[in-house]
Scaffold this motif. Structure first.
Motif, mmCIF file in Angstrom:
data_model
loop_
_atom_site.group_PDB
_atom_site.id
_atom_site.type_symbol
_atom_site.label_atom_id
_atom_site.label_comp_id
_atom_site.label_asym_id
_atom_site.label_seq_id
_atom_site.Cartn_x
_atom_site.Cartn_y
_atom_site.Cartn_z
ATOM 1 N N ASP A 182 33.532 63.835 13.868
ATOM 2 C CA ASP A 182 33.405 64.682 15.083
ATOM 3 C C ASP A 182 34.127 64.061 16.308
ATOM 4 N N ALA A 183 33.783 62.729 16.378
ATOM 5 C CA ALA A 183 34.282 61.902 17.656
ATOM 6 C C ALA A 183 35.734 61.969 17.560
ATOM 7 N N VAL A 184 36.468 61.691 16.618
ATOM 8 C CA VAL A 184 37.972 62.014 16.511
ATOM 9 C C VAL A 184 38.560 63.330 16.889
ATOM 10 N N LEU A 185 37.769 64.364 16.336
ATOM 11 C CA LEU A 185 38.020 65.651 16.714
ATOM 12 C C LEU A 185 38.148 65.966 18.283
ATOM 13 N N ALA A 186 37.011 65.519 18.808
ATOM 14 C CA ALA A 186 36.688 65.717 20.081
ATOM 15 C C ALA A 186 37.889 65.057 20.927
ATOM 16 N N LEU A 187 38.279 63.867 20.626
ATOM 17 C CA LEU A 187 39.217 63.150 21.315
ATOM 18 C C LEU A 187 40.727 63.833 21.187
ATOM 19 N N LEU A 188 41.187 64.435 20.074
ATOM 20 C CA LEU A 188 42.246 65.119 19.831
ATOM 21 C C LEU A 188 42.451 66.485 20.529
ATOM 22 N N HIS A 239 42.899 64.510 24.255
ATOM 23 C CA HIS A 239 44.165 63.648 24.311
ATOM 24 C C HIS A 239 45.380 63.789 23.434
ATOM 25 N N PRO A 240 46.373 63.776 23.808
ATOM 26 C CA PRO A 240 47.639 64.297 23.045
ATOM 27 C C PRO A 240 48.048 63.277 21.818
ATOM 28 N N VAL A 241 47.480 62.140 22.003
ATOM 29 C CA VAL A 241 47.670 60.869 21.195
ATOM 30 C C VAL A 241 46.518 60.212 20.587
ATOM 31 N N VAL A 242 46.159 60.426 19.533
ATOM 32 C CA VAL A 242 44.889 59.420 19.098
ATOM 33 C C VAL A 242 45.359 58.598 18.062
ATOM 34 N N THR A 243 45.103 57.203 18.243
ATOM 35 C CA THR A 243 45.278 56.322 16.968
ATOM 36 C C THR A 243 43.911 55.682 16.516
ATOM 37 N N LEU A 244 43.781 55.853 15.254
ATOM 38 C CA LEU A 244 42.625 55.358 14.516
ATOM 39 C C LEU A 244 43.036 53.945 14.261
ATOM 40 N N THR A 245 42.310 52.783 14.575
ATOM 41 C CA THR A 245 42.458 51.483 14.253
ATOM 42 C C THR A 245 41.394 50.793 13.609
ATOM 43 N N GLY A 246 41.531 49.938 12.837
ATOM 44 C CA GLY A 246 40.516 49.297 12.081
ATOM 45 C C GLY A 246 41.001 48.420 11.066
ATOM 46 N N ALA A 247 40.024 47.474 10.491
ATOM 47 C CA ALA A 247 40.825 46.461 9.422
ATOM 48 C C ALA A 247 41.338 47.267 8.247
ATOM 49 N N GLY A 274 41.541 48.476 4.471
ATOM 50 C CA GLY A 274 40.446 49.017 3.758
ATOM 51 C C GLY A 274 39.239 49.614 4.212
ATOM 52 N N ILE A 275 39.140 49.774 5.651
ATOM 53 C CA ILE A 275 38.076 50.256 6.443
ATOM 54 C C ILE A 275 37.830 51.736 6.285
ATOM 55 N N GLY A 276 38.818 52.344 5.572
ATOM 56 C CA GLY A 276 38.776 53.872 5.631
ATOM 57 C C GLY A 276 39.673 54.810 6.636
ATOM 58 N N LYS A 277 40.589 54.424 7.309
ATOM 59 C CA LYS A 277 41.195 55.175 8.257
ATOM 60 C C LYS A 277 41.905 56.299 7.707
ATOM 61 N N ASP A 295 50.096 58.101 26.516
ATOM 62 C CA ASP A 295 49.122 59.009 26.386
ATOM 63 C C ASP A 295 48.118 58.785 25.305
ATOM 64 N N GLU A 296 48.226 57.438 24.732
ATOM 65 C CA GLU A 296 47.366 57.104 23.575
ATOM 66 C C GLU A 296 45.910 56.779 23.940
ATOM 67 N N HIS A 297 44.941 57.435 23.129
ATOM 68 C CA HIS A 297 43.526 56.988 23.169
ATOM 69 C C HIS A 297 43.059 56.371 21.932
ATOM 70 N N VAL A 298 42.714 55.144 21.798
ATOM 71 C CA VAL A 298 42.479 54.624 20.666
ATOM 72 C C VAL A 298 40.941 54.677 20.288
ATOM 73 N N TYR A 299 40.968 54.949 18.875
ATOM 74 C CA TYR A 299 39.480 55.151 18.455
ATOM 75 C C TYR A 299 39.190 54.089 17.123
ATOM 76 N N ARG A 300 38.604 52.858 17.390
ATOM 77 C CA ARG A 300 38.274 51.958 16.790
ATOM 78 C C ARG A 300 37.129 52.426 15.403
ATOM 79 N N LEU A 301 37.685 52.247 14.307
ATOM 80 C CA LEU A 301 36.722 52.713 13.144
ATOM 81 C C LEU A 301 36.091 51.546 12.675
ATOM 82 N N GLY A 302 34.736 51.542 12.887
ATOM 83 C CA GLY A 302 33.770 50.559 12.305
ATOM 84 C C GLY A 302 33.525 50.596 10.814
ATOM 85 N N THR A 303 32.758 49.698 10.549
ATOM 86 C CA THR A 303 32.350 49.490 9.135
ATOM 87 C C THR A 303 31.509 50.717 8.950
#
Length: 871
Positions: A153-159, A162-170, A172-175, A281-289
């Motif tokens: 839901d959070a990533v959909l809302a960001l998209l 914001h025109p560019v959304v980057t999912l970051t995380g370690a 194997g975390i499921g990006k 334009d990037e908005h970063v979404y850090r994916l947690g465990t």
């Protein structure tokens, strides 16, 4: 004969005919409407149901508001987890967990997998409009995710914002899987073109743009650049491009995305990468465990609570996919919880662990977690090669680092539980990497999701435990382990130096206590390493670290742990130890040992007194005498303490810190009570109250009134006055757990003296945990044993007596006069009502059992719950 169907999904089983829902073997209570709704959704798990269909099925022949349906869906999600029921916006709901159906007839056994959100939306689309974009390479069913609904839901809302959304995380975390789920949701709800571009196999940055064009089916014509070609194809209508696995191509992807944005203003781009692009334009979404199992205070997690967590649900689902017979039951819950926690809730690690359960069993996997890089291998063929073993995933991330970044990364592995920037710089810098280089490289490690930065103002850094274990492997491979562990101990000494043994515990601010609590694991790690070393330099480091770490460790783990971990360094204090350093060591042991009543503190106080006299250190001498008097009173040596008390009074200065002045009077109160002089003890305690009030410390004054002053009144026979002091103080200190525990303990003694045994047990139960940490729980347990005996629980009382007697003997302590009188009452009750051999047998059992069992026997059959309650 009708068939009694059984629907199994995740950890749950639904019996519609019996109107029963089981979580494992535990029945789950649901309202009638919620149960009906669940039955309808599960039975139709292959398709979406409109809101009208659901209302007609659950509320037949009734007209109800749509909000009623929303309320019942919310109730079900609280039980099953939020992701169990998917919402198709504006249309309805569908059940997304895989469902197995069985009944009396084996031929009915089936397995269904929910369709993608796109398919569900298409099935529920009745207005003739197309349900999904006509141009897309996203096919198949959406992945089944656990514990990720809020992330989706959070990533959909960001998209949408914001025109560019980057999912970051370690790694194997499921990006990637989250990106796939978002892509499917976009197809079904936003009616746009969605293009998935996997860049994992592209090794040359120069070929990145060509790979994107090839995925879109575009042929370069030589007249336009690749970015123009792709932009032209994607700006014909609403479109989303998902660029997956970009961390090894970050610079090239960043340039390409910036070019697309300039040429196709309406294009939305979702990127998955271990590192952000850092475009405008990037908005970063850090994916947690994944969320870990949570439990009620004082109780272990239940099977139901495990199943509701993202990590627990994923583990159970993956185990059942390779062993359908697996059930989460009481016998394996603790092991599953430990596996999820030790693996930090990392989806890849959990999936690999689950795959090993058929071979090793749950307990076997748990037992081998320290060997996780060898055990957690064998991912499915469908995943990237680097995700087929836990080691490969980390080696991929590590390989993207420069040599200096790898240098800093492996050295940071020595930190346990997190670290500050300053500590990182002390450990990682050398002639090749200076402190400012460490700062820059640490920032890069955070950007690449190998280190987490936590905290709103001044961040604290940490590695996930699996990442840390890999870093330690690299450290060992570089031959730096011993040197870095020594640096780590030195860094801890430097960080904690302001908390030298001469720093009073009462002067530690709330902010400082939070910092010290956070360093608990690092202090333990440094202590553990020093316990394995030898030699003059390491002996001195161990002693000096103890001198500054014992107070912080008391803040982090409690007084008992601080003393027990420090006393092991006693043999390392020798004749070659500088006198000032040795004096501080023995003084620290005597101060904290006096609080918890350890017998080793007696010798420590004697040595501290001798050394402080030689050094002319009056402040240290005064504190050492305070400890010696408190310990001596407990050991029955009160008749020999008068000269020391007089010496301390002569050297005391009125401008010394309040905690030192009041601490000395606390010791004198204990000495006078042991002497059987309650009126003098009362005067001493009232002096402590006056000093506290003059210093503007009303909390300490009130605790003293409800503890020491009330105790003196009780011993003088003024029971009503003692009760009044306790209750007045309790109203004031109720918000302070430590102070309230002291007051409640004294109130329990008062109620015992009044014969209010039920109330005494209640107050004692609330106070006992703090008493245990302070090493005084056995005195309270003996009073509670008297209350238990007077209530008729003679076996429990006799059992508790054995436990208490063992502790008195172990600690070399004696009962004071009032404690002897209380014990005489208890003995009289037990002797009159229990045969001698039975009493001895029960006492022997009590002496052999641990403290948790002692709590239960003293307070009754129910275990102590809400251990830290004080109100």
């Amino acid at each position: 004969m009708p068939v009694d169907l059984v629907y199994s999904f995740g950890y749950f089983r639904l019996f519609p005919e019996r109107r029963t829902l089981l979580a494992g073997e535990q029945p789950i209570k649901l309202g009638a409407r919620a149960f009906d709704l669940l039955a309808v959704l599960v039975a139709a798990s292959g398709r979406m149901l409109t809101k009208g269909e659901l209302i007609a099925a659950v509320w037949p022949h009734l007209v109800v508001e749509e909000n009623n349906l929303n309320v019942q869906v919310l109730a079900l999600r609280k039980v099953l987890g939020h992701a169990a029921i998917a919402t198709v916006p504006g249309r309805g709901y569908h059940f997304v967990m895989p469902v197995q159906v069985a009944g009396d007839d084996p031929a009915l056994a089936t397995s269904t997998t929910p369709p993608s959100d796109a398919a569900a939306a298409e099935e529920g689309n009745n207005d003739g409009a197309p349900a999904a974009a006509t141009r897309s390479n996203v096919t198949g069913a959406a992945p089944t995710l656990y514990g990720r609904q809020e992330d989706i839901d959070a990533v959909l809302a960001l998209l949408r914002e914001h025109p560019v959304v980057t999912l970051t995380g370690a790694g194997g975390i499921g990006k990637t899987r989250l990106g796939e789920a978002v892509a499917h949701r976009l197809l079904s709800s936003d009616r746009c073109s969605v293009w998935w571009v996997d860049l994992a196999s592209v090794n040359d940055p120069a070929m990145m743009a060509a790979a994107v064009a090839r995925t879109l089916g575009l042929d370069p014509d030589g007249t336009r650049s690749l970015v123009h070609l792709v932009a032209s194809a994607l700006r014909t209508g609403p479109a989303v491009a998902v660029l997956d696995n970009c961390e090894h191509l970050v610079d090239a992807v960043s340039v390409f995305v910036s070019g697309l944005r300039a040429l196709a203003a309406d294009l939305r781009i979702l990127v998955t990468s271990q590192e952000a692009l850092k475009t405008v334009d990037e908005h970063v979404y850090r994916l947690g465990t994944l969320s870990l199992p949570t439990a009620r205070a004082g109780s272990p997690a239940t099977a139901h609570e495990v199943a509701l967590s993202g990590a627990g649900a994923l583990f159970v689902a993956r185990v059942r996919s390779v062993d359908p017979r697996f059930q989460l039951v009481a016998d394996n819950v603790a092991a599953v919880v430990e596996i999820c926690r030790c693996l930090d809730g990392i989806p890849l690690a959990i999936e690999l662990a689950a795959a090993r359960v058929p071979l090793l069993g749950v307990e076997g996997v748990r037992a081998r977690l320290k060997e996780r890089f060898n055990v957690l291998t064998g991912g499915t063929r469908a995943v990237l090669r680097r995700h087929q073993t836990l080691r490969a995933a980390l080696e991929w991330s590590h390989g993207l680092l420069s040599e200096p970044e790898q240098h800093v990364f492996r050295r940071l592995g020595v930190f346990a539980g997190g670290f500050t920037l300053e500590s990182a710089q002390r450990v990682a810098d050398d002639e090749s990497v200076d402190v400012w280089d460490v700062l820059e490289h640490l920032g890069t490690l955070v950007d690449k999701s190998l280190v987490l930065a936590e905290g709103p103002s001044v961040p604290r850094y940490r590695m996930l435990e699996t990442t840390r274990m890999f870093a330690l492997e690299q450290l060992g491979g570089a031959g730096e382990t011993a040197a870095m562990l020594r640096r780590h101990a030195l860094a801890m000494h430097a960080l904690l130096e302001p908390y030298d043994i001469y720093r009073d515990a009462g002067s530690v601010t709330d902010a400082e206590e939070a910092l010290l609590s956070a360093e608990g694991d690092n202090i333990r790690a440094a202590y553990d390493w020093l316990a394995t070393t030898s030699g003059p330099a390491d002996d001195l480091l161990a002693i000096e670290l103890a001198n500054v770490a014992i107070l912080p460790l008391a803040c982090a783990g409690g007084v008992s742990e601080a003393f027990d971990r420090t006393v092991v360094f006693s043999p390392r204090v020798g004749t070659d130890t500088p006198a000032a350093i040795a004096a501080r060591f023995w003084l620290g042991l005597s101060i904290w040992g006096a609080i918890v009543g350890r017998p080793e503190a007696y010798e420590a106080a004697m040595r501290a007194i001798e050394l402080c006299r030689e050094l002319g250190d009056d402040k240290g001498l005064h504190r050492a005498i305070t400890s010696r008097v408190a310990i001596g009173a407990r050991r029955g040596e009160s008749a020999h303490l008068g000269a020391l008390v007089d010496e301390a009074r002569r050297i005391e200065q009125p401008d010394w810190p309040t905690t030192r002045l009041t601490g000395f009077r606390w010791a004198c109160y204990r000495w006078l009570q042991a002497e059987g002089r309650p009126e003098e003890a009362l005067a001493c305690s009232l002096d402590r109250v006056a000093i506290s009030e003059r210093a503007g410390q009303p909390l300490l004054a009130q605790v003293t009134m409800g503890d020491a002053v009330a105790d003196c009144e009780l011993r003088a026979g003024r029971v009503d006055a003692a009760e009044a002091h306790c209750r007045a103080a309790l109203d004031f200190v109720r918000s302070d757990a430590f102070g309230a525990a002291h007051v409640l303990e004294t109130l329990a003694f008062v109620c015992t003296a009044q014969g209010k045994d039920a109330e005494a047990l209640e107050h004692g139960q609330h106070a006992i945990r703090s008493s245990r940490d302070m090493g005084m729980h056995f005195r309270l347990l003996e009073a509670m044993a008297l209350s238990a005996a007077r209530q008729g629980r003679l076996h429990d009382a006799a059992w508790a007596v054995g436990h208490v007697d063992r502790l008195y003997a172990q600690r070399g302590e004696v009962r004071w006069p009032f404690a002897k009188a209380r014990r005489a009452q208890l003995d009289a009750l037990l002797d009159a009502n229990l045969p001698g051999d039975e009493r001895q047998r029960l006492a022997a059992r009590g002496a052999a059992e641990d403290i948790e069992v002692a709590f239960q026997r003293a307070f009754g059959p129910e275990p102590v719950n809400a251990a830290d309650r004080h109100a």
